[in-house]
Design a protein around this motif. Structure first.
Motif, PDB file in Angstrom:
ATOM      1  N   ARG A 255      53.761  38.547  20.221  1.00  0.00           N
ATOM      2  CA  ARG A 255      55.026  37.810  20.167  1.00  0.00           C
ATOM      3  C   ARG A 255      55.096  36.740  21.259  1.00  0.00           C
ATOM      4  NH1 ARG A 255      59.260  42.764  18.617  1.00  0.00           N
ATOM      5  NH2 ARG A 255      58.200  43.300  16.661  1.00  0.00           N
ATOM      6  N   LEU A 256      54.094  35.872  21.211  1.00  0.00           N
ATOM      7  CA  LEU A 256      54.006  34.767  22.149  1.00  0.00           C
ATOM      8  C   LEU A 256      55.262  33.913  22.094  1.00  0.00           C
ATOM      9  CD1 LEU A 256      52.012  33.191  24.069  1.00  0.00           C
ATOM     10  CD2 LEU A 256      51.336  31.891  22.041  1.00  0.00           C
ATOM     11  N   ARG A 257      55.763  33.533  23.254  1.00  0.00           N
ATOM     12  CA  ARG A 257      56.955  32.702  23.309  1.00  0.00           C
ATOM     13  C   ARG A 257      56.686  31.368  22.612  1.00  0.00           C
ATOM     14  NH1 ARG A 257      59.737  31.833  29.055  1.00  0.00           N
ATOM     15  NH2 ARG A 257      59.991  34.092  28.726  1.00  0.00           N
ATOM     16  N   ALA A 258      57.609  30.961  21.768  1.00  0.00           N
ATOM     17  CA  ALA A 258      57.461  29.751  20.957  1.00  0.00           C
ATOM     18  C   ALA A 258      56.191  29.822  20.121  1.00  0.00           C
ATOM     19  CB  ALA A 258      57.455  28.497  21.827  1.00  0.00           C
ATOM     20  N   GLY A 259      55.888  31.016  19.620  1.00  0.00           N
ATOM     21  CA  GLY A 259      54.660  31.220  18.863  1.00  0.00           C
ATOM     22  C   GLY A 259      54.575  30.363  17.619  1.00  0.00           C
ATOM     23  N   PHE A 260      55.706  30.178  16.931  1.00  0.00           N
ATOM     24  CA  PHE A 260      55.689  29.361  15.722  1.00  0.00           C
ATOM     25  C   PHE A 260      55.300  27.929  16.029  1.00  0.00           C
ATOM     26  CE2 PHE A 260      57.912  26.559  12.700  1.00  0.00           C
ATOM     27  CZ  PHE A 260      57.296  26.970  11.533  1.00  0.00           C
ATOM     28  N   TRP A 261      55.778  27.406  17.153  1.00  0.00           N
ATOM     29  CA  TRP A 261      55.445  26.029  17.514  1.00  0.00           C
ATOM     30  C   TRP A 261      53.985  25.912  17.946  1.00  0.00           C
ATOM     31  CZ3 TRP A 261      58.696  22.705  15.742  1.00  0.00           C
ATOM     32  CH2 TRP A 261      60.047  23.068  15.592  1.00  0.00           C
ATOM     33  N   TRP A 262      53.473  26.947  18.587  1.00  0.00           N
ATOM     34  CA  TRP A 262      52.050  26.951  18.904  1.00  0.00           C
ATOM     35  C   TRP A 262      51.213  26.955  17.622  1.00  0.00           C
ATOM     36  CZ3 TRP A 262      49.947  25.639  23.254  1.00  0.00           C
ATOM     37  CH2 TRP A 262      50.627  25.849  24.464  1.00  0.00           C
ATOM     38  N   PHE A 263      51.680  27.711  16.635  1.00  0.00           N
ATOM     39  CA  PHE A 263      50.968  27.731  15.361  1.00  0.00           C
ATOM     40  C   PHE A 263      51.012  26.363  14.682  1.00  0.00           C
ATOM     41  CE2 PHE A 263      51.299  28.181  10.721  1.00  0.00           C
ATOM     42  CZ  PHE A 263      50.020  28.639  10.449  1.00  0.00           C
ATOM     43  N   LEU A 264      52.164  25.716  14.723  1.00  0.00           N
ATOM     44  CA  LEU A 264      52.268  24.376  14.147  1.00  0.00           C
ATOM     45  C   LEU A 264      51.343  23.395  14.862  1.00  0.00           C
ATOM     46  CD1 LEU A 264      56.075  23.815  13.395  1.00  0.00           C
ATOM     47  CD2 LEU A 264      54.227  24.334  11.797  1.00  0.00           C
ATOM     48  N   LEU A 265      51.248  23.525  16.190  1.00  0.00           N
ATOM     49  CA  LEU A 265      50.353  22.659  16.943  1.00  0.00           C
ATOM     50  C   LEU A 265      48.904  22.900  16.535  1.00  0.00           C
ATOM     51  CD1 LEU A 265      49.949  20.610  19.265  1.00  0.00           C
ATOM     52  CD2 LEU A 265      49.813  22.567  20.830  1.00  0.00           C
ATOM     53  N   LEU A 266      48.568  24.170  16.319  1.00  0.00           N
ATOM     54  CA  LEU A 266      47.200  24.524  15.954  1.00  0.00           C
ATOM     55  C   LEU A 266      46.866  24.057  14.542  1.00  0.00           C
ATOM     56  CD1 LEU A 266      44.620  26.090  16.802  1.00  0.00           C
ATOM     57  CD2 LEU A 266      45.644  28.126  15.799  1.00  0.00           C
ATOM     58  N   PHE A 267      47.809  24.228  13.640  1.00  0.00           N
ATOM     59  CA  PHE A 267      47.572  23.907  12.237  1.00  0.00           C
ATOM     60  C   PHE A 267      47.905  22.453  11.902  1.00  0.00           C
ATOM     61  CE2 PHE A 267      48.356  24.203   7.622  1.00  0.00           C
ATOM     62  CZ  PHE A 267      47.201  24.872   7.238  1.00  0.00           C
ATOM     63  N   GLY A 268      48.644  21.781  12.797  1.00  0.00           N
ATOM     64  CA  GLY A 268      49.111  20.431  12.500  1.00  0.00           C
ATOM     65  C   GLY A 268      48.012  19.403  12.377  1.00  0.00           C
ATOM     66  N   GLY A 269      46.854  19.675  13.018  1.00  0.00           N
ATOM     67  CA  GLY A 269      45.767  18.708  12.937  1.00  0.00           C
ATOM     68  C   GLY A 269      45.222  18.530  11.537  1.00  0.00           C
ATOM     69  N   THR A 270      45.490  19.493  10.652  1.00  0.00           N
ATOM     70  CA  THR A 270      44.952  19.411   9.297  1.00  0.00           C
ATOM     71  C   THR A 270      45.701  18.399   8.434  1.00  0.00           C
ATOM     72  OG1 THR A 270      46.372  21.241   8.565  1.00  0.00           O
ATOM     73  CG2 THR A 270      44.180  21.797   9.389  1.00  0.00           C
ATOM     74  N   ILE A 271      46.834  17.907   8.900  1.00  0.00           N
ATOM     75  CA  ILE A 271      47.596  16.953   8.080  1.00  0.00           C
ATOM     76  C   ILE A 271      46.993  15.555   8.137  1.00  0.00           C
ATOM     77  CG2 ILE A 271      49.701  18.266   8.469  1.00  0.00           C
ATOM     78  CD1 ILE A 271      50.623  16.088  10.385  1.00  0.00           C
ATOM     79  N   PHE A 272      46.124  15.306   9.102  1.00  0.00           N
ATOM     80  CA  PHE A 272      45.521  13.985   9.237  1.00  0.00           C
ATOM     81  C   PHE A 272      44.255  13.908   8.389  1.00  0.00           C
ATOM     82  CE2 PHE A 272      47.713  14.752  13.295  1.00  0.00           C
ATOM     83  CZ  PHE A 272      48.588  13.672  13.288  1.00  0.00           C
ATOM     84  N   PRO A 273      44.059  12.802   7.681  1.00  0.00           N
ATOM     85  CA  PRO A 273      42.816  12.640   6.906  1.00  0.00           C
ATOM     86  C   PRO A 273      41.591  12.675   7.820  1.00  0.00           C
ATOM     87  CG  PRO A 273      44.446  10.982   6.287  1.00  0.00           C
ATOM     88  CD  PRO A 273      44.977  11.669   7.514  1.00  0.00           C
ATOM     89  N   THR A 274      40.535  13.254   7.319  1.00  0.00           N
ATOM     90  CA  THR A 274      39.306  13.368   8.111  1.00  0.00           C
ATOM     91  C   THR A 274      38.782  12.007   8.543  1.00  0.00           C
ATOM     92  OG1 THR A 274      38.728  15.374   6.890  1.00  0.00           O
ATOM     93  CG2 THR A 274      36.964  14.275   8.095  1.00  0.00           C
ATOM     94  N   GLN A 275      38.959  11.006   7.690  1.00  0.00           N
ATOM     95  CA  GLN A 275      38.431   9.679   7.994  1.00  0.00           C
ATOM     96  C   GLN A 275      39.051   9.084   9.256  1.00  0.00           C
ATOM     97  OE1 GLN A 275      39.451  10.801   5.133  1.00  0.00           O
ATOM     98  NE2 GLN A 275      37.834  10.485   3.613  1.00  0.00           N
ATOM     99  N   MET A 276      40.291   9.489   9.581  1.00  0.00           N
ATOM    100  CA  MET A 276      40.946   8.983  10.786  1.00  0.00           C
ATOM    101  C   MET A 276      40.284   9.496  12.057  1.00  0.00           C
ATOM    102  SD  MET A 276      44.984   9.230   9.812  1.00  0.00           S
ATOM    103  CE  MET A 276      45.405   8.810  11.503  1.00  0.00           C
ATOM    104  N   LEU A 277      39.581  10.623  11.952  1.00  0.00           N
ATOM    105  CA  LEU A 277      39.016  11.261  13.137  1.00  0.00           C
ATOM    106  C   LEU A 277      37.600  10.801  13.441  1.00  0.00           C
ATOM    107  CD1 LEU A 277      40.129  14.921  12.294  1.00  0.00           C
ATOM    108  CD2 LEU A 277      41.386  13.215  13.629  1.00  0.00           C
TER     109      LEU A 277
END
Length: 268
Positions: free
Chosen positions: A92-114
């Motif tokens: 039950r990490l504090r602000a765990g949902f936001w940490w998860f969004l930070l971790l998973f958020g990188g997938t919203i960017f197209p691979t070509q941008m990276l």
């Protein structure tokens, strides 16, 4: 009856490209004719095509490198993803949902941008055209999926298991390695299979971040066969593609029960 008919028609449509692939891959490389792609050739040249592709593209070292990337990166990724899911859900990490969004958020960017930032960063960090660099990028790409599945799985595990283990004196790490990780084996298996297939078939990162025959992934070596300067014909490229696809087919056939069970338990 109608359902079976529709499924039969869809199955035939799906098998048409497979038929064309097999017919033209087994054709001798010197006898390819675009006007006769539907007609099988009486002379079989499949093994000659594979031999030519193996020598022309240097597939041996590329296959070894791809096998390393396809095994090491998913294994590391699922462990990191399991740790992330364990910390967010169980600890039950504090602000765990936001940490998860930070971790998973990188997938919203197209691979070509990276690709350009990665190329510049790898060049400055001396990771370009190195196996370590390829393992790192593939691990980073596989972690978000692993974290998503493991977070969903651990949500369905009773929290009382963790509380009981803590009362018995088990440490946080011991609970993770001895209780939660073994419970998650089906979900871990599904993520491993998906990650293995992705890394095995990946092209863009290998094309951008590697160059040498001993480092570049297999799909990058296979791409070199289709260039105008390789001297390869269509049957050679198709034959090499069949050989390269066999490991993923065998993995799915051999682990389909684990994969189906992991999909159900992982709730993706």
């Amino acid at each position: 009856m109608i359902r079976r008919g529709v499924l039969g028609v869809l199955g035939i449509i799906w098998l048409i490209p497979v038929y064309l692939l097999l017919v033209n891959a087994f054709r001798p490389s010197t006898e390819f004719d675009a006007s006769k792609i539907w007609v099988p050739d009486s002379n079989l040249g499949f093994f000659d095509n594979v031999k030519f592709a193996w020598e022309a593209a240097g597939l041996g070292p590329s296959i070894a490198s791809t096998l390393l990337y396809s095994v090491a990166s998913p294994v590391i990724a699922v462990v990191i993803g399991a740790m992330a899911g364990y910390a967010i859900v169980v600890l039950r990490l504090r602000a765990g949902f936001w940490w998860f969004l930070l971790l998973f958020g990188g997938t919203i960017f197209p691979t070509q941008m990276l690709l350009i930032p990665l190329f510049l960063g790898y060049s400055s960090a001396d990771l370009y055209d190195r196996r370590l660099g390829m393992v790192l990028i593939y691990t980073a790409v596989c972690v978000p999926l692993a974290a998503l599945v493991m977070r969903s799985f651990f949500t369905g595990v009773a929290y009382t298991i963790y509380e009981a283990a803590r009362v018995d004196g088990a440490t946080v790490w011991r609970i993770f390695w001895r209780i939660y990780l073994p419970l998650a084996v089906p979900a871990l298996g599904a993520v491993l299979i998906l990650s293995f297939v992705f890394v095995w078939n990946e092209l863009l990162f290998g094309l951008t971040l590697s160059q040498g025959e001993t480092v570049r992934p297999m799909m990058t070596a296979l791409l070199s066969l289709s260039s105008a300067y390789s001297g390869s014909t269509v049957p050679v490229v198709l034959a090499a593609g069949i050989i390269m696809s066999l490991p993923t087919v065998l993995v799915f056939l051999g682990a389909q029960r684990i994969f189906a069970r992991g999909l159900a338990l992982g709730q993706f």
